[in-house]
Scaffold this motif. Sequence first.
Motif, PDB file in Angstrom:
ATOM      1  N   GLU A  13       2.526  -0.252  17.384  1.00 31.98           N
ATOM      2  CA  GLU A  13       3.308   0.860  17.930  1.00 31.98           C
ATOM      3  C   GLU A  13       4.319   1.399  16.925  1.00 31.98           C
ATOM      4  OE1 GLU A  13       5.820   2.125  21.885  1.00 31.98           O
ATOM      5  OE2 GLU A  13       5.765  -0.003  21.358  1.00 31.98           O
ATOM      6  N   GLU A  30       1.476   3.877  24.948  1.00 31.61           N
ATOM      7  CA  GLU A  30       0.865   3.061  26.002  1.00 31.61           C
ATOM      8  C   GLU A  30      -0.532   2.653  25.534  1.00 31.61           C
ATOM      9  OE1 GLU A  30       2.282   2.365  29.056  1.00 31.61           O
ATOM     10  OE2 GLU A  30       4.122   3.455  28.528  1.00 31.61           O
ATOM     11  N   GLU A  32      -4.118   0.868  26.179  1.00 33.16           N
ATOM     12  CA  GLU A  32      -4.989   0.606  27.315  1.00 33.16           C
ATOM     13  C   GLU A  32      -5.431  -0.858  27.289  1.00 33.16           C
ATOM     14  OE1 GLU A  32      -6.848   1.561  30.754  1.00 33.16           O
ATOM     15  OE2 GLU A  32      -5.816   3.075  29.554  1.00 33.16           O
TER      16      GLU A  32
END
Length: 94
Positions: A13, A30, A32
């Motif tokens: 991230e 986000e 998955e």
Amino acid sequence: MRSRYAAFAVEDEAYLMRTWHPTTRPARVEFERGMRWTGLEIEDVSGGSPFHTTGTVTFRAGYAHRGEPGELREQSRFARHEGAWVYVDGVVTT
């Protein structure tokens, strides 16, 4: 483009946020659950040379989501920001 694909694959991230244009960057990425990226194919590139300030990359990325294979196709826009290429946004294509 390839480095951002790799960052998604390993869920980095921090790297994704650093390489996202500040005007379109989300508060967080986000990931998955159950997603495994399986390959990247660059289909087309326009702009993006040392003489350009913007560019696009059209790509196809394979994945498996909870064991089911799939494919993401996108035309991504990039721009120079403070001397570095950053992701602006993209349009998912079929």
